[in-house]
Design a protein around this motif. Structure first.
Motif, PDB file in Angstrom:
ATOM      1  N   SER A   1     -11.028  -1.821  -4.271  1.00  0.00           N
ATOM      2  CA  SER A   1      -9.614  -1.660  -3.943  1.00  0.00           C
ATOM      3  C   SER A   1      -8.813  -1.702  -5.242  1.00  0.00           C
ATOM      4  O   SER A   1      -8.924  -2.651  -5.998  1.00  0.00           O
ATOM      5  CB  SER A   1      -9.157  -2.764  -2.997  1.00  0.00           C
ATOM      6  N   GLN A   2      -8.057  -0.655  -5.475  1.00  0.00           N
ATOM      7  CA  GLN A   2      -7.354  -0.546  -6.756  1.00  0.00           C
ATOM      8  C   GLN A   2      -5.858  -0.755  -6.632  1.00  0.00           C
ATOM      9  O   GLN A   2      -5.179  -1.068  -7.594  1.00  0.00           O
ATOM     10  CB  GLN A   2      -7.571   0.860  -7.348  1.00  0.00           C
ATOM     11  N   GLN A   3      -5.361  -0.512  -5.420  1.00  0.00           N
ATOM     12  CA  GLN A   3      -3.917  -0.511  -5.264  1.00  0.00           C
ATOM     13  C   GLN A   3      -3.555  -1.007  -3.875  1.00  0.00           C
ATOM     14  O   GLN A   3      -4.229  -0.677  -2.903  1.00  0.00           O
ATOM     15  CB  GLN A   3      -3.428   0.933  -5.422  1.00  0.00           C
ATOM     16  N   VAL A   4      -2.503  -1.801  -3.799  1.00  0.00           N
ATOM     17  CA  VAL A   4      -2.034  -2.306  -2.509  1.00  0.00           C
ATOM     18  C   VAL A   4      -0.533  -2.068  -2.442  1.00  0.00           C
ATOM     19  O   VAL A   4       0.185  -2.333  -3.405  1.00  0.00           O
ATOM     20  CB  VAL A   4      -2.325  -3.830  -2.388  1.00  0.00           C
ATOM     21  N   ALA A   5      -0.054  -1.539  -1.316  1.00  0.00           N
ATOM     22  CA  ALA A   5       1.385  -1.332  -1.165  1.00  0.00           C
ATOM     23  C   ALA A   5       1.843  -1.830   0.195  1.00  0.00           C
ATOM     24  O   ALA A   5       1.080  -1.809   1.166  1.00  0.00           O
ATOM     25  CB  ALA A   5       1.728   0.145  -1.327  1.00  0.00           C
ATOM     26  N   ILE A   6       3.086  -2.304   0.249  1.00  0.00           N
ATOM     27  CA  ILE A   6       3.668  -2.754   1.508  1.00  0.00           C
ATOM     28  C   ILE A   6       4.845  -1.848   1.835  1.00  0.00           C
ATOM     29  O   ILE A   6       5.734  -1.648   1.004  1.00  0.00           O
ATOM     30  CB  ILE A   6       4.135  -4.221   1.401  1.00  0.00           C
ATOM     31  N   LEU A   7       4.830  -1.276   3.045  1.00  0.00           N
ATOM     32  CA  LEU A   7       5.883  -0.357   3.453  1.00  0.00           C
ATOM     33  C   LEU A   7       6.520  -0.821   4.756  1.00  0.00           C
ATOM     34  O   LEU A   7       5.821  -1.212   5.688  1.00  0.00           O
ATOM     35  CB  LEU A   7       5.320   1.057   3.655  1.00  0.00           C
ATOM     36  N   VAL A   8       7.847  -0.777   4.804  1.00  0.00           N
ATOM     37  CA  VAL A   8       8.577  -1.111   6.020  1.00  0.00           C
ATOM     38  C   VAL A   8       9.264   0.176   6.479  1.00  0.00           C
ATOM     39  O   VAL A   8      10.172   0.670   5.811  1.00  0.00           O
ATOM     40  CB  VAL A   8       9.613  -2.225   5.774  1.00  0.00           C
ATOM     41  N   GLU A   9       8.805   0.703   7.610  1.00  0.00           N
ATOM     42  CA  GLU A   9       9.218   2.047   8.005  1.00  0.00           C
ATOM     43  C   GLU A   9      10.728   2.209   8.153  1.00  0.00           C
ATOM     44  O   GLU A   9      11.301   3.192   7.709  1.00  0.00           O
ATOM     45  CB  GLU A   9       8.526   2.446   9.312  1.00  0.00           C
ATOM     46  N   LYS A  10      11.381   1.238   8.799  1.00  0.00           N
ATOM     47  CA  LYS A  10      12.795   1.438   9.112  1.00  0.00           C
ATOM     48  C   LYS A  10      13.765   0.870   8.076  1.00  0.00           C
ATOM     49  O   LYS A  10      14.969   0.853   8.299  1.00  0.00           O
ATOM     50  CB  LYS A  10      13.108   0.867  10.497  1.00  0.00           C
ATOM     51  N   ASN A  11      13.259   0.412   6.951  1.00  0.00           N
ATOM     52  CA  ASN A  11      14.163   0.012   5.872  1.00  0.00           C
ATOM     53  C   ASN A  11      14.747   1.272   5.223  1.00  0.00           C
ATOM     54  O   ASN A  11      14.177   2.353   5.361  1.00  0.00           O
ATOM     55  CB  ASN A  11      13.403  -0.818   4.832  1.00  0.00           C
ATOM     56  N   PRO A  12      15.880   1.130   4.499  1.00  0.00           N
ATOM     57  CA  PRO A  12      16.479   2.317   3.862  1.00  0.00           C
ATOM     58  C   PRO A  12      15.479   3.045   2.967  1.00  0.00           C
ATOM     59  O   PRO A  12      15.479   4.270   2.897  1.00  0.00           O
ATOM     60  CB  PRO A  12      17.633   1.725   3.047  1.00  0.00           C
ATOM     61  N   ASN A  13      14.651   2.297   2.266  1.00  0.00           N
ATOM     62  CA  ASN A  13      13.546   2.880   1.509  1.00  0.00           C
ATOM     63  C   ASN A  13      12.288   2.165   1.983  1.00  0.00           C
ATOM     64  O   ASN A  13      12.226   0.944   1.952  1.00  0.00           O
ATOM     65  CB  ASN A  13      13.730   2.663   0.003  1.00  0.00           C
ATOM     66  N   ALA A  14      11.313   2.957   2.415  1.00  0.00           N
ATOM     67  CA  ALA A  14      10.147   2.346   3.060  1.00  0.00           C
ATOM     68  C   ALA A  14       9.321   1.473   2.109  1.00  0.00           C
ATOM     69  O   ALA A  14       8.883   0.389   2.472  1.00  0.00           O
ATOM     70  CB  ALA A  14       9.267   3.431   3.681  1.00  0.00           C
ATOM     71  N   LEU A  15       9.141   1.944   0.881  1.00  0.00           N
ATOM     72  CA  LEU A  15       8.278   1.200  -0.031  1.00  0.00           C
ATOM     73  C   LEU A  15       8.954  -0.094  -0.481  1.00  0.00           C
ATOM     74  O   LEU A  15      10.064  -0.091  -0.992  1.00  0.00           O
ATOM     75  CB  LEU A  15       7.933   2.056  -1.260  1.00  0.00           C
ATOM     76  N   THR A  16       8.273  -1.201  -0.262  1.00  0.00           N
ATOM     77  CA  THR A  16       8.836  -2.496  -0.614  1.00  0.00           C
ATOM     78  C   THR A  16       8.255  -2.995  -1.934  1.00  0.00           C
ATOM     79  O   THR A  16       8.977  -3.414  -2.823  1.00  0.00           O
ATOM     80  CB  THR A  16       8.540  -3.507   0.504  1.00  0.00           C
ATOM     81  N   ALA A  17       6.958  -2.940  -2.026  1.00  0.00           N
ATOM     82  CA  ALA A  17       6.295  -3.394  -3.242  1.00  0.00           C
ATOM     83  C   ALA A  17       4.926  -2.748  -3.323  1.00  0.00           C
ATOM     84  O   ALA A  17       4.321  -2.431  -2.300  1.00  0.00           O
ATOM     85  CB  ALA A  17       6.149  -4.911  -3.238  1.00  0.00           C
ATOM     86  N   GLN A  18       4.466  -2.539  -4.531  1.00  0.00           N
ATOM     87  CA  GLN A  18       3.093  -2.078  -4.691  1.00  0.00           C
ATOM     88  C   GLN A  18       2.446  -2.788  -5.861  1.00  0.00           C
ATOM     89  O   GLN A  18       3.114  -3.192  -6.813  1.00  0.00           O
ATOM     90  CB  GLN A  18       3.029  -0.564  -4.829  1.00  0.00           C
TER      91      GLN A  18
END
Lengths: 103, 159
Positions: free
Chosen positions: B93-110
């Motif tokens: 596993s090289q990369q992990v990202a957290i996305l919140v679909e209904k936030n103004p911008n989905a990507l929260t952190a990676q």
């Protein structure tokens, strides 16, 4: 400059667990103040943790990370007394770097 | 360009002109303002929809996987502080990202996971409203995803 981070690192069975609490407003840029003006975005964009000169975690934050961001992760290696260095940069170019000693 | 971006830019200009902290560092040859922001994946963080974010991350259509474990509460009373933890049991596993679909911008952190670091990250995110939250993991060049709905009682993005 922002307040220092709280960094806790503990080694157990060859794996070091790092817990970081950063002190930052993490303003989204979506919020309005009392007069209706938008509060400009101000948030940490990049976080890097390293141990013995090796990067053990590199993170990128958006404004949706909570105020005073918390982050925890684990890496192989690390011994008691060694240091873990964490640094961040925010969208205004402010930066901060702190060290935690592995317990 | 959004107002926010313009503000951010204006602030950056002010800083450079005023020889603030960054200016001093730049003068010392330690860092340039461009360097400070260069690595941040602007396109991905400013993408509005989930699909656009995945595209900006180069993830295409990730495969749902049980080896990606997304740990978060079913109900978050306070949307401003929602603990989320992502663990990947996939090899390399090289990369992990957290996305919140209904936030103004989905990507929260990676996060980029170097060798020797476990693909297991815990952090706290803001959620404006009840939404599906996604954990995206890049493993051996391929993307995998897991999803969980988190109900939010009190939004964390308003004023």
């Amino acid at each position: 400059m922002a307040d220092p981070m709280k960094i806790r690192a503990a080694n157990k069975d060859g794996v070091t667990e790092v817990k970081i609490l950063m002190s930052h407003e993490m303003e989204t840029g979506q919020r309005k103040d009392a007069s209706g003006a938008i509060v400009p975005a101000h948030f940490i964009t990049e976080v890097t943790a390293s141990w013995n000169g090796k990067v053990v975690l590199q993170g990128e934050f958006g404004p949706a990370v909570s105020k005073n961001p918390y982050l925890s992760f684990k890496f192989k290696g690390g011994a008691k007394g060694e240091k873990v260095t964490v640094s961040w940069v925010d969208n205004k170019g402010d930066k901060r770097s702190d060290e935690g000693v592995i317990a | 360009m959004s107002m926010n971006e313009m503000n951010a830019r204006r602030d950056a200009m002010k800083k450079m002109g005023g020889m603030g902290f960054l200016g001093l560092l730049a003068a010392a040859g330690m860092i340039t303002p461009q360097m400070a922001l260069a690595a941040w994946n602007k396109g991905a963080f400013e993408a509005k929809t989930l699909a656009d974010t995945l595209k900006a991350l180069g993830a295409g259509t990730p495969v749902e996987s049980k080896d990606v474990v997304l740990n978060a509460p079913d109900i978050a009373e306070n949307g401003a502080v929602v603990p989320v933890s992502v663990t990947s049991n996939l090899p390399k596993s090289q990369q992990v990202a957290i996305l919140v679909e209904k936030n103004p911008n989905a990507l929260t952190a990676q996060f980029t996971i170097p060798e020797g670091t476990e693909a297991s990250i815990t952090t706290r995110v803001k959620m404006g409203q009840t939404s599906d939250v996604y954990a995206l993991v890049k493993s051996d060049g391929k993307f995998y995803i897991a999803k969980k709905e988190i109900k939010v009682t009190l939004g964390g993005c308003g004023g």
